[in-house]
Design a protein around this motif. Structure first.
Motif, PDB file in Angstrom:
ATOM      1  N   GLU A  87       0.564  -1.066   0.050  1.00 14.40           N
ATOM      2  CA  GLU A  87      -0.117  -0.223  -0.025  1.00 14.40           C
ATOM      3  C   GLU A  87       0.726   1.551  -0.495  1.00 14.40           C
ATOM      4  O   GLU A  87       1.093   2.264  -0.666  1.00 14.40           O
ATOM      5  CB  GLU A  87      -1.383  -0.016   1.263  1.00 14.40           C
ATOM      6  CG  GLU A  87      -2.399  -1.160   0.975  1.00 14.40           C
ATOM      7  CD  GLU A  87      -2.827  -1.599   2.298  1.00 14.40           C
ATOM      8  OE1 GLU A  87      -2.663  -1.553   3.265  1.00 14.40           O
ATOM      9  OE2 GLU A  87      -4.476  -2.104   1.834  1.00 14.40           O
ATOM     10  N   GLU A  96      -5.399  -0.283  -7.883  1.00 17.03           N
ATOM     11  CA  GLU A  96      -5.714   0.108  -6.579  1.00 17.03           C
ATOM     12  C   GLU A  96      -5.125  -1.815  -6.384  1.00 17.03           C
ATOM     13  O   GLU A  96      -4.153  -2.720  -7.332  1.00 17.03           O
ATOM     14  CB  GLU A  96      -6.983  -0.569  -6.720  1.00 17.03           C
ATOM     15  CG  GLU A  96      -7.854   1.069  -6.910  1.00 17.03           C
ATOM     16  CD  GLU A  96      -7.242   2.225  -5.998  1.00 17.03           C
ATOM     17  OE1 GLU A  96      -6.649   1.892  -4.601  1.00 17.03           O
ATOM     18  OE2 GLU A  96      -7.156   2.938  -6.723  1.00 17.03           O
ATOM     19  N   ARG A 127       2.859   1.743  -3.086  1.00 21.65           N
ATOM     20  CA  ARG A 127       0.936   1.603  -4.861  1.00 21.65           C
ATOM     21  C   ARG A 127       0.702   3.317  -4.147  1.00 21.65           C
ATOM     22  O   ARG A 127       0.706   4.434  -5.401  1.00 21.65           O
ATOM     23  CB  ARG A 127       0.462   1.400  -4.563  1.00 21.65           C
ATOM     24  CG  ARG A 127      -1.031   1.125  -5.047  1.00 21.65           C
ATOM     25  CD  ARG A 127      -2.434   1.705  -5.028  1.00 21.65           C
ATOM     26  NE  ARG A 127      -3.130   2.156  -5.284  1.00 21.65           N
ATOM     27  CZ  ARG A 127      -3.538   3.602  -6.096  1.00 21.65           C
ATOM     28  NH1 ARG A 127      -2.714   4.323  -4.913  1.00 21.65           N
ATOM     29  NH2 ARG A 127      -4.454   4.092  -7.181  1.00 21.65           N
TER      30      ARG A 127
END
Length: 145
Positions: A76, A91, A79
């Motif tokens: 996360e 995503e 990203r």
């Protein structure tokens, strides 16, 4: 043996150079031999292996490199870092089969692996030519790795 370098096919060398530098990759070299030969080498942060692209280096079609993996410890955060640089990235997802992601977008399930199993959470992006990269979260390596 250790992997040292990957050669990727691009159509516009300067555009690719800008893209990879925007990712935060280090520029190691930009060597111009003549109008038919140019080598640019960039290295992702923390990686012992580099990526080379340019002119006169490969006969592969621009954008044909797919499934190039970059290992991260926090999917996360990695990203978000790419998105914060203004680049398009998927995503976070995991695969419906739970082992490894399928080609393309088949089998993608939104969100990280529910058990946060190492090797099982991904995000993907492409360079301007369509060469496909995948971030893969690895928090604990398999034995012998």
């Amino acid at each position: 043996m250790k992997l040292e370098v990957l050669v990727i096919p691009v159509s516009d060398v300067d555009r690719a150079k800008t893209f990879y530098k925007t990712l935060g990759w280090r520029e190691d070299a930009d060597f111009v031999g003549d109008e038919n030969y140019r080598v640019i080498q960039v290295t992702p942060p923390g990686s012992p292996a580099s990526v080379i692209f340019g002119t006169g280096l490969t006969t592969a079609d621009p954008g044909s490199a797919q499934g190039l993996h970059l290992v991260v410890t926090d999917i996360e955060a990695a990203r978000a870092e790419i998105a914060d640089r203004g680049l398009e990235i998927s995503e976070v997802f995991h695969d419906a089969g739970g082992v490894f992601h399928h080609a393309g977008t088949e089998g993608r399930v939104a969100g990280p692996d529910p058990k946060h199993t190492s090797y099982s959470s991904f995000a993907s992006f492409e360079d301007p030519d369509g060469n496909g990269w995948v971030l893969q979260e690895i928090t604990e390596r398999l034995p012998g790795r």
